[in-house]
Write an enzyme that holds these catalytic residues in place. Structure first.
Site, PDB file in Angstrom:
ATOM      1  CG  HIS A  97      -2.120   0.763  70.966  1.00 26.81           C
ATOM      2  ND1 HIS A  97      -1.602   0.967  69.717  1.00 26.81           N
ATOM      3  CD2 HIS A  97      -1.610   1.741  71.760  1.00 26.81           C
ATOM      4  CE1 HIS A  97      -0.793   2.025  69.758  1.00 26.81           C
ATOM      5  NE2 HIS A  97      -0.787   2.504  70.984  1.00 26.81           N
ATOM      6  CD  GLU A 167      -2.522   6.041  72.699  1.00 25.68           C
ATOM      7  OE1 GLU A 167      -1.505   6.429  73.237  1.00 25.68           O
ATOM      8  OE2 GLU A 167      -2.571   5.002  72.028  1.00 25.68           O
TER       9      GLU A 167
HETATM   10  P1  PGA Z   1       3.707   7.676  71.170  1.00 24.74           P
HETATM   11  O1  PGA Z   1       2.838   6.360  71.357  1.00 24.74           O
HETATM   12  O2  PGA Z   1       3.803   8.350  72.501  1.00 24.74           O
HETATM   13  O3  PGA Z   1       5.030   7.168  70.668  1.00 24.74           O
HETATM   14  O4  PGA Z   1       3.005   8.539  70.172  1.00 24.74           O
HETATM   15  C1  PGA Z   1       1.692   6.372  72.135  1.00 24.74           C
HETATM   16  C2  PGA Z   1       0.959   5.081  71.919  1.00 24.74           C
HETATM   17  O5  PGA Z   1       0.871   4.628  70.758  1.00 24.74           O
HETATM   18  O6  PGA Z   1       0.475   4.479  72.879  1.00 24.74           O
END
Ligand code: PGA
Length: 256
Positions: A97, A167
């Site tokens: 992450h 992401e």
């Molecule tokens: P968010 O986080 O939906 O609050 O943007 C997603 C993540 O960081 O996994």
């Protein structure tokens, strides 16, 4: 033996929330009691401490952790092994992450964690994504390097078991000055990721799930879920509200 079904997946990343077991149990129960027999796979990744409590609370929700050590056991103060997580009931683990990468975690570390997780029976949810986009389209190369380095040496048969969460950091809800990503942003990256995986690992017909994460909420979830090759979503902030998370589940169920 890891088994992944061919259905959409909705993953909640609670990050370091909520601040007490009581609140965590309430959030989990509020979600669990309102899920009927979902067609989608629903995974909650709470802080480590709450995993054992949740183990027997719902058969409809699978559990995941937010990190694991790449070591198997031994003198590694503060670390938690993949095997311990499996033993306590976790079946998934978020790895790489961006918030962990910001503490200094490298692609090489993540690669070792993926291998340890797989050999312990956990399904890794590998997070990738660029910090920003510029006109030179350098972000494609950044994502390519992340994939190749994080999956280096992983056997072809295991590639299809991994979940890849694209992401983009610029769309995560807590990124200062963030902006929204849209279905097209995900679509082009999804095509690109598939091409890399097919070229490098020859997994054309056995692709891993590729999902989107970054400020997913009930208003935009369908945009990402409807995209042709979307396999699901990774939800941070909105997963801390049972109401919002259940709405995202319902939207997914309507599309699956
Ligand atoms: P968010 O986080 O939906 O609050 O943007 C997603 C993540 O960081 O996994």
């Amino acid at each position: 033996m890891i088994k992944l079904m061919n259905k959409k997946i909705i993953i909640a990343n609670w990050k370091m929330n909520p601040n007490s077991l009581k609140l965590a149990e309430k959030l989990f129960t509020d979600i669990a009691k309102n899920i009927s027999d979902a067609k989608s796979e629903i995974v909650i990744c709470p802080p480590f401490l709450y995993l054992s409590k949740f183990k027997k609370m719902s058969h409809k929700i699978k559990l995941g952790a937010q990190n694991c050590s790449y070591e198997e056991s031994g003198a590694f103060t503060g670390e938690i092994s993949a095997e311990m997580l499996y033993d306590i009931g976790a079946r998934y683990v978020i790895l790489g992450h961006s918030e962990r990468r910001s503490f200094g975690e490298t692609n090489e570390d993540i690669n070792k964690k993926i291998k340890t997780a797989l050999s312990s029976g956990l399904i890794p949810i590998l997070c990738i994504g660029e910090k920003e986009r510029n006109e030179n389209h350098e972000y494609f190369n950044i994502v390519k390097i992340q994939i190749l380095e994080c999956l280096n040496g992983v056997k072809k048969d295991f590639i299809s078991k991994i979940i890849i969460a694209y992401e983009p950091i610029w769309s995560i809800s807590t990124t200062p000055g963030r902006r929204d990503a849209n279905g097209d942003d995900f679509y082009e990256m999804n095509v690109f990721i598939r091409k890399i995986l097919s070229d490098k690992f020859g997994v054309k017909n056995k692709m891993p799930k590729i999902i989107y994460g970054g400020s997913v909420n009930p208003k935009n979830a369908d945009e990402f879920l409807k995209e042709k090759n979307s396999d699901g979503v990774l939800v941070g902030n909105a997963s801390l509200s049972s109401e919002k998370f259940l709405k995202i589940i319902n939207i997914t169920e309507g599309i699956s």
